[in-house]
Motif scaffolding. Sequence first.
Motif, PDB file in Angstrom:
ATOM      1  N   ALA A  12       0.837  -1.210   0.000  1.00 47.09           N
ATOM      2  CA  ALA A  12       0.000   0.000   0.000  1.00 47.09           C
ATOM      3  C   ALA A  12       0.867   1.253   0.000  1.00 47.09           C
ATOM      4  CB  ALA A  12      -0.927  -0.006   1.210  1.00 47.09           C
ATOM      5  N   GLU A  31      10.250   2.760   6.472  1.00 47.63           N
ATOM      6  CA  GLU A  31       9.924   1.344   6.687  1.00 47.63           C
ATOM      7  C   GLU A  31      10.670   0.854   7.927  1.00 47.63           C
ATOM      8  OE1 GLU A  31       7.971  -1.247   5.763  1.00 47.63           O
ATOM      9  OE2 GLU A  31       9.172  -2.393   7.196  1.00 47.63           O
ATOM     10  N   ALA A  32       9.908   0.324   8.897  1.00 49.77           N
ATOM     11  CA  ALA A  32      10.511  -0.049  10.180  1.00 49.77           C
ATOM     12  C   ALA A  32      11.489  -1.216  10.057  1.00 49.77           C
ATOM     13  CB  ALA A  32       9.397  -0.412  11.166  1.00 49.77           C
ATOM     14  N   THR A  39       3.598  -8.014   4.205  1.00 48.25           N
ATOM     15  CA  THR A  39       3.095  -9.389   4.068  1.00 48.25           C
ATOM     16  C   THR A  39       3.235  -9.933   2.650  1.00 48.25           C
ATOM     17  OG1 THR A  39       0.933  -8.327   4.143  1.00 48.25           O
ATOM     18  CG2 THR A  39       1.505  -9.718   5.975  1.00 48.25           C
ATOM     19  N   ALA A  54       1.332 -13.403   0.801  1.00 48.82           N
ATOM     20  CA  ALA A  54       0.351 -13.383  -0.294  1.00 48.82           C
ATOM     21  C   ALA A  54       0.943 -14.053  -1.529  1.00 48.82           C
ATOM     22  CB  ALA A  54      -0.037 -11.943  -0.609  1.00 48.82           C
ATOM     23  N   GLU A  55       0.096 -14.801  -2.270  1.00 51.96           N
ATOM     24  CA  GLU A  55       0.597 -15.534  -3.441  1.00 51.96           C
ATOM     25  C   GLU A  55      -0.278 -15.312  -4.670  1.00 51.96           C
ATOM     26  OE1 GLU A  55      -0.722 -19.506  -3.754  1.00 51.96           O
ATOM     27  OE2 GLU A  55      -2.549 -18.422  -3.246  1.00 51.96           O
ATOM     28  N   SER A  56      -1.318 -14.492  -4.552  1.00 53.66           N
ATOM     29  CA  SER A  56      -2.184 -14.225  -5.704  1.00 53.66           C
ATOM     30  C   SER A  56      -2.914 -12.913  -5.448  1.00 53.66           C
ATOM     31  CB  SER A  56      -3.200 -15.356  -5.875  1.00 53.66           C
ATOM     32  OG  SER A  56      -4.077 -15.380  -4.763  1.00 53.66           O
ATOM     33  N   VAL A 246       8.384   4.627  12.809  1.00 50.56           N
ATOM     34  CA  VAL A 246       7.693   5.865  13.190  1.00 50.56           C
ATOM     35  C   VAL A 246       6.623   5.514  14.218  1.00 50.56           C
ATOM     36  CG1 VAL A 246       6.237   7.746  12.353  1.00 50.56           C
ATOM     37  CG2 VAL A 246       8.110   6.900  10.926  1.00 50.56           C
ATOM     38  N   ARG A 373      -2.700 -10.396  11.041  1.00 49.17           N
ATOM     39  CA  ARG A 373      -3.661  -9.692  10.190  1.00 49.17           C
ATOM     40  C   ARG A 373      -4.315  -8.607  11.029  1.00 49.17           C
ATOM     41  NH1 ARG A 373      -5.602 -13.387   5.476  1.00 49.17           N
ATOM     42  NH2 ARG A 373      -5.189 -11.371   4.512  1.00 49.17           N
ATOM     43  N   GLY A 387      -3.837   0.997   3.059  1.00 53.34           N
ATOM     44  CA  GLY A 387      -3.411  -0.350   3.423  1.00 53.34           C
ATOM     45  C   GLY A 387      -4.514  -1.134   4.100  1.00 53.34           C
ATOM     46  N   GLU A 388      -4.113  -2.289   4.631  1.00 60.77           N
ATOM     47  CA  GLU A 388      -5.091  -3.244   5.150  1.00 60.77           C
ATOM     48  C   GLU A 388      -5.948  -2.666   6.270  1.00 60.77           C
ATOM     49  OE1 GLU A 388      -3.631  -7.189   5.272  1.00 60.77           O
ATOM     50  OE2 GLU A 388      -5.174  -7.890   6.641  1.00 60.77           O
ATOM     51  N   LEU A 395      -4.897  -7.721  -1.853  1.00 56.51           N
ATOM     52  CA  LEU A 395      -4.104  -6.780  -2.644  1.00 56.51           C
ATOM     53  C   LEU A 395      -4.952  -5.960  -3.609  1.00 56.51           C
ATOM     54  CD1 LEU A 395      -1.074  -9.135  -3.293  1.00 56.51           C
ATOM     55  CD2 LEU A 395      -1.150  -7.124  -1.810  1.00 56.51           C
ATOM     56  N   ILE A 398      -6.619  -3.147  -1.697  1.00 55.70           N
ATOM     57  CA  ILE A 398      -5.607  -2.259  -1.108  1.00 55.70           C
ATOM     58  C   ILE A 398      -4.939  -1.402  -2.180  1.00 55.70           C
ATOM     59  CG2 ILE A 398      -3.268  -2.356  -0.130  1.00 55.70           C
ATOM     60  CD1 ILE A 398      -4.312  -4.588   1.693  1.00 55.70           C
TER      61      ILE A 398
HETATM   62  C1  LIG Z   1      -0.401 -15.338   5.146  1.00 54.56           C
HETATM   63  C2  LIG Z   1      -1.078 -14.306   4.299  1.00 54.56           C
HETATM   64  C3  LIG Z   1      -1.467 -14.636   3.008  1.00 54.56           C
HETATM   65  C4  LIG Z   1      -2.098 -13.689   2.212  1.00 54.56           C
HETATM   66  N1  LIG Z   1      -2.454 -14.035   0.948  1.00 54.56           N
HETATM   67  C5  LIG Z   1      -3.019 -13.116   0.145  1.00 54.56           C
HETATM   68  C6  LIG Z   1      -3.289 -13.427  -1.219  1.00 54.56           C
HETATM   69  O1  LIG Z   1      -2.980 -14.528  -1.706  1.00 54.56           O
HETATM   70  N2  LIG Z   1      -3.886 -12.469  -1.989  1.00 54.56           N
HETATM   71  C7  LIG Z   1      -4.184 -11.222  -1.493  1.00 54.56           C
HETATM   72  O2  LIG Z   1      -4.711 -10.393  -2.231  1.00 54.56           O
HETATM   73  N3  LIG Z   1      -3.900 -10.893  -0.209  1.00 54.56           N
HETATM   74  C8  LIG Z   1      -3.320 -11.807   0.610  1.00 54.56           C
HETATM   75  N4  LIG Z   1      -3.002 -11.480   1.896  1.00 54.56           N
HETATM   76  C9  LIG Z   1      -3.288 -10.119   2.365  1.00 54.56           C
HETATM   77  C10 LIG Z   1      -2.258  -9.123   1.816  1.00 54.56           C
HETATM   78  O3  LIG Z   1      -0.969  -9.685   1.832  1.00 54.56           O
HETATM   79  C11 LIG Z   1      -2.283  -7.878   2.679  1.00 54.56           C
HETATM   80  O4  LIG Z   1      -3.624  -7.410   2.784  1.00 54.56           O
HETATM   81  C12 LIG Z   1      -1.417  -6.753   2.112  1.00 54.56           C
HETATM   82  O5  LIG Z   1      -0.166  -7.221   1.656  1.00 54.56           O
HETATM   83  C13 LIG Z   1      -1.248  -5.690   3.182  1.00 54.56           C
HETATM   84  O6  LIG Z   1      -0.446  -4.655   2.672  1.00 54.56           O
HETATM   85  P1  LIG Z   1      -0.188  -3.337   3.516  1.00 54.56           P
HETATM   86  O7  LIG Z   1       0.767  -2.524   2.730  1.00 54.56           O
HETATM   87  O8  LIG Z   1      -1.478  -2.731   3.923  1.00 54.56           O
HETATM   88  O9  LIG Z   1       0.460  -3.815   4.900  1.00 54.56           O
HETATM   89  P2  LIG Z   1       1.766  -4.670   5.241  1.00 54.56           P
HETATM   90  O10 LIG Z   1       2.065  -5.650   4.176  1.00 54.56           O
HETATM   91  O11 LIG Z   1       1.526  -5.178   6.621  1.00 54.56           O
HETATM   92  O12 LIG Z   1       2.914  -3.594   5.259  1.00 54.56           O
HETATM   93  C14 LIG Z   1       3.065  -2.666   6.297  1.00 54.56           C
HETATM   94  C15 LIG Z   1       4.526  -2.276   6.410  1.00 54.56           C
HETATM   95  O13 LIG Z   1       4.647  -1.285   7.422  1.00 54.56           O
HETATM   96  C16 LIG Z   1       5.814  -1.549   8.185  1.00 54.56           C
HETATM   97  N5  LIG Z   1       5.659  -0.938   9.512  1.00 54.56           N
HETATM   98  C17 LIG Z   1       4.953  -1.413  10.564  1.00 54.56           C
HETATM   99  N6  LIG Z   1       5.024  -0.561  11.603  1.00 54.56           N
HETATM  100  C18 LIG Z   1       5.788   0.482  11.196  1.00 54.56           C
HETATM  101  C19 LIG Z   1       6.227   1.680  11.824  1.00 54.56           C
HETATM  102  N7  LIG Z   1       5.887   1.968  13.086  1.00 54.56           N
HETATM  103  N8  LIG Z   1       7.009   2.535  11.114  1.00 54.56           N
HETATM  104  C20 LIG Z   1       7.357   2.259   9.831  1.00 54.56           C
HETATM  105  N9  LIG Z   1       6.971   1.115   9.199  1.00 54.56           N
HETATM  106  C21 LIG Z   1       6.190   0.250   9.867  1.00 54.56           C
HETATM  107  C22 LIG Z   1       5.890  -3.060   8.214  1.00 54.56           C
HETATM  108  O14 LIG Z   1       7.203  -3.499   8.511  1.00 54.56           O
HETATM  109  C23 LIG Z   1       5.440  -3.421   6.806  1.00 54.56           C
HETATM  110  O15 LIG Z   1       6.523  -3.498   5.908  1.00 54.56           O
HETATM  111  C24 LIG Z   1      -2.358 -12.395   2.723  1.00 54.56           C
HETATM  112  C25 LIG Z   1      -1.971 -12.064   4.020  1.00 54.56           C
HETATM  113  C26 LIG Z   1      -1.326 -13.004   4.806  1.00 54.56           C
HETATM  114  C27 LIG Z   1      -0.896 -12.640   6.195  1.00 54.56           C
END
Ligand SMILES: Cc1cc2nc3c(=O)[nH]c(=O)nc-3n(C[C@H](O)[C@H](O)[C@H](O)COP(=O)(O)OP(=O)(O)OC[C@H]3O[C@@H](n4cnc5c(N)ncnc54)[C@H](O)[C@@H]3O)c2cc1C
Length: 412
Positions: A12, A31-32, A39, A54-56, A246, A373, A387-388, A395, A398
Motif C-alpha cells: 500500500a 519502513e521499520a 506481508t 500473499a501468493e495471488s 515511526v 492480520r 493499506g489493510e 491486494l 488495497i
Molecule cells: C499469510 C497471508 C497470506 C495472504 N495471501 C493473500 C493473497 O494470496 N492475496 C491477497 O490479495 N492478499 C493476501 N493477503 C493479504 C495481503 O498480503 C495484505 O492485505 C497486504 O499485503 C497488506 O499490505 P499493507 O501494505 O497494507 O500492509 P503490510 O504488508 O503489513 O505492510 C506494512 C509495512 O509497514 C511496516 N511498519 C509497521 N510498523 C511500522 C512503523 N511503526 N514505522 C514504519 N513502518 C512500519 C511493516 O514493517 C510493513 O513493511 C495475505 C496475508 C497473509 C498474512
Amino acid sequence: MPDVHVVGGGVAGLVLARRLARGGADVVVHEASDRLGGTVAAHEIAGIVMDAGAESFATRGGTVSALIDELGLAGDLVRPEPVSAWLQPARGDAAPLPATALLGIPGDPRAEDVVAIVGRAGAEEAVARDASRMPADDPLLAPGARLGPLVRARHGDAVLDLLVAPVVHGVHSLHPDDVPLERVHPRLRAALAETGSLSGAMSALRAAAPPGSVVAGLRGGVHRLVSALADDLAAHGGDIRLRSSVDVPALERLAGAGGGTVVVAAPDVLPASAPPRRIDLVTLVVDQPELDAAPRGSGLLVAAGAPVGARALTHATAKWAWLADAAGGSHVLRLSYDDLPEDPVASARADAAALLGVALPVPEGTAHVTWFRPAAAIAPAGITVVGETAAGSGLAGIIAHAEAAASALAAK
Ligand SMILES: Cc1cc2nc3c(=O)[nH]c(=O)nc-3n(C[C@H](O)[C@H](O)[C@H](O)COP(=O)(O)OP(=O)(O)OC[C@H]3O[C@@H](n4cnc5c(N)ncnc54)[C@H](O)[C@@H]3O)c2cc1C
C-alpha cells in the motif's frame, strides 16, 4: 522538506508513494524493518524461491493487472491451473467446492456438488428459505449488515456452517458473522435487489464475472511486485528509508513539521479497533509422486471441527505451473494454522497426509512463518490512512484504495 512522508513500506505504501513520486512529489517512505513488502515476501525452501505470504490477487476491477502492466511485468502474469479447490468437512470425506458458489454461497443449492457437502435436507432447506422474494428494505440488507445472518436466513444453518463458514474463514480469516456484505462482492446488494434471492444473486454475479479464474499471480511469485514498485519509486526520486520506525510522537512531529503530508500505511502505528489475528504458515517441500495427480486439486479449506489442526492446505505446485517447473518434480504444500501446534512441521506433515490421503516422506525442506492480520485503524482527523487497516485484506482492494488516495492527495 519532503512533500509527503509515507509510514510503512508494504504494498500500500509503495503504491501510493510511487504514484505521487511519478507525479513529481518529493516522497519519503519510512519502513521499520530491513526489507520492503510487509506481508508480500519471498523465502527459499529446498532451493526453490516462492511467496512466503500473499501468493495471488483478485483480478476484479483490473487495478492490479494495470499496475503490473505499468511496471513491465505483464508478460509474467499467470493464471492458476484450472483445478478445483476442495473442502474438508468436520465429518466425512473431502469434496470439491461447488462450481456455482461464490465465497461458498451456492447459486444452485440442489447441485450435486452442493448436496455432497450440505446434505439433501440442507439443500432443500436452502431452496425453501430462498423461495420468497427479498424486499429491498429487508433489515438483512441494512447498512452495516453482515454476511452470516443473511446466509442463515436465506439458506439455513447447514449451508452457513458446512459450506460458507469454512470458505469465508479460508479467504478472510473471519466468521461470516463478522464480514460486512460489501466485503463479499461490491455488487452483492445490487444483485440481491435485482434478483430478490440469495441464490439468484450468486448466479447473477457469477454470470457477470469475466470467464476464467478470478485470481492471478506472477511467474516467480507476487513478491516480485515489491522490487518492481521500489525500483520505479527510486527511479522517480523517492527516498526509501529502511529501519526507520515511526511511532505516534514521531508521527506528530512529522505532521507538525510544516508543509508535508503524512500518510500511514503501516498496521502498528494508529490505535486499532481490535487486536491483530495471528496466522502461522508451515510450508513443506516433499518428493511424493502420488501427489502428481493433485488428489485434492489446488488444496483444501478445512471446516471447524475436522480432525486436523490446519485450517487450510494449498497444494501450491498443483495451483501454479511456474512453481511446479521450479520445484522440478517435488511438491510444495502450504498449511495455515490459527492455533500453532507444538511441533509445527511434524503436525503439518501429519495433517497434510490426512487431508491429501497420501503418506508423506520426510520433507526435503520446510519453513514456518508467523503473520499478523490487523483490524481496522482508528484514524485521527487529517491523517490519510492506506493499506489493510483502511481498505481491508487483499491486494486488489488495497492497491485500488492506495491509487485513489494518491490521486486525492495529488489533486490537493
Ligand atoms: C499469510 C497471508 C497470506 C495472504 N495471501 C493473500 C493473497 O494470496 N492475496 C491477497 O490479495 N492478499 C493476501 N493477503 C493479504 C495481503 O498480503 C495484505 O492485505 C497486504 O499485503 C497488506 O499490505 P499493507 O501494505 O497494507 O500492509 P503490510 O504488508 O503489513 O505492510 C506494512 C509495512 O509497514 C511496516 N511498519 C509497521 N510498523 C511500522 C512503523 N511503526 N514505522 C514504519 N513502518 C512500519 C511493516 O514493517 C510493513 O513493511 C495475505 C496475508 C497473509 C498474512
